[in-house]
Design a protein around this motif. Sequence first.
Motif, PDB file in Angstrom:
ATOM      1  N   ALA A   1       0.829  -1.202   0.000  1.00 42.11           N
ATOM      2  CA  ALA A   1       0.000   0.000   0.000  1.00 42.11           C
ATOM      3  C   ALA A   1       0.871   1.261   0.000  1.00 42.11           C
ATOM      4  CB  ALA A   1      -0.937  -0.007   1.208  1.00 42.11           C
ATOM      5  N   LEU A   2       1.958   1.228   0.764  1.00 39.79           N
ATOM      6  CA  LEU A   2       2.880   2.372   0.785  1.00 39.79           C
ATOM      7  C   LEU A   2       3.545   2.566  -0.579  1.00 39.79           C
ATOM      8  CD1 LEU A   2       4.581   1.808   4.264  1.00 39.79           C
ATOM      9  CD2 LEU A   2       2.959   3.623   3.664  1.00 39.79           C
ATOM     10  N   LEU A   3       3.890   1.461  -1.241  1.00 37.39           N
ATOM     11  CA  LEU A   3       4.469   1.564  -2.579  1.00 37.39           C
ATOM     12  C   LEU A   3       3.477   2.197  -3.549  1.00 37.39           C
ATOM     13  CD1 LEU A   3       6.728   0.871  -4.625  1.00 37.39           C
ATOM     14  CD2 LEU A   3       5.642  -1.379  -4.903  1.00 37.39           C
ATOM     15  N   PHE A   4       2.224   1.775  -3.463  1.00 38.83           N
ATOM     16  CA  PHE A   4       1.190   2.366  -4.319  1.00 38.83           C
ATOM     17  C   PHE A   4       1.032   3.853  -4.016  1.00 38.83           C
ATOM     18  CE2 PHE A   4      -3.352   3.552  -4.702  1.00 38.83           C
ATOM     19  CZ  PHE A   4      -3.454   3.517  -6.087  1.00 38.83           C
ATOM     20  N   GLY A   5       0.988   4.209  -2.733  1.00 36.04           N
ATOM     21  CA  GLY A   5       0.860   5.619  -2.364  1.00 36.04           C
ATOM     22  C   GLY A   5       2.029   6.442  -2.869  1.00 36.04           C
ATOM     23  N   LEU A   6       3.222   5.888  -2.777  1.00 36.23           N
ATOM     24  CA  LEU A   6       4.406   6.590  -3.278  1.00 36.23           C
ATOM     25  C   LEU A   6       4.307   6.814  -4.779  1.00 36.23           C
ATOM     26  CD1 LEU A   6       7.288   7.677  -2.756  1.00 36.23           C
ATOM     27  CD2 LEU A   6       8.129   5.331  -3.088  1.00 36.23           C
TER      28      LEU A   6
END
Length: 328
Positions: free
Chosen positions: A310-315
Amino acid sequence: MILSDSLVTLSLALAAEAAFGYPSRLYTRIGHPVTWIGHLIKGLDRGLNREGRSFGRRRAAGVLALLLLLAVTGAAAWMLQAALLPLGPIGLAILALLSGTLIAQRSLHEHVAAVSAGLRESGLDGGRRAVAMIVGRNPQSLDEAGVARAAIESLAENFSDGIVAPAFWLGLGGLPGAALYKATNTADSMIGHRTPRHEAFGWAAARFDDLVNLPASRLTALLVIAAAALHPGASARKAWQAVRRDAAHHRSPNAGWPEAAMAGALGLRLAGPRVYGDVRVEDRWMGDGRAEARAEDVDRALALYRTACALLFGLAVVMALAARFIAR
């Protein structure tokens, strides 16, 4: 393709792959881009890797094979991208779906979750059967803790190789960037081994794979550390300490980073001595926690993994918006 388009493609690809994965019916009918790349690698191996040649000539043949593989894969991906981009939003959506086939968030989660389920439902035998699908070591040499550790190690390493790395090169170079990475990584997995047949021929693939995975392995460790900061019971501080202390001591120049981060975050010890076939590898431990991992620890690792994805997607979304804003 401008950077903002590649970052938009990355964001859409991550979302689509997480939601749908790669349909098994489609795999049965036409295979998968990685299997197509694999067929090309097998053909190059058969045609260029002649056992009667000297070590030096076989190494040179391996360099040529890698160059041919990258040329064919890169050209096909570039032509496909060039044909789709002029179609506007529809073309971009199709490009994102195609790019998503080179990312493996969903399938990695399913394979690792199967190990936890196997241990819970069928004990050690069930865990061994499931873990044999994702690791190269001898499953019969593993006890229950070894099975759980192997699943967590595979999750950490493949998060880097199978998700973050293709995402990194997709965001940087569009579909050709991701396809070139996937070709390199597939070549390393197929011929980058120190065996009599491939020690010389696979040298170029193995060394180039180490190089292209370097930025992603470091980014993966940071994503795991950030995810640990959001999870009660996980420790971002210990994950950071484990990376700084242990990552450089792994036999792989890249795998130690995500494995050390995961080990520190969960309070475990990962890697260490392992058996591949009949060969025992004396690797260093990553992390200084307990070695007695359980099915519950696999579940904890999967929770961290989901947050890190999820953090990768947000980034990716933030970078896409920033690139769009700057391009105005």
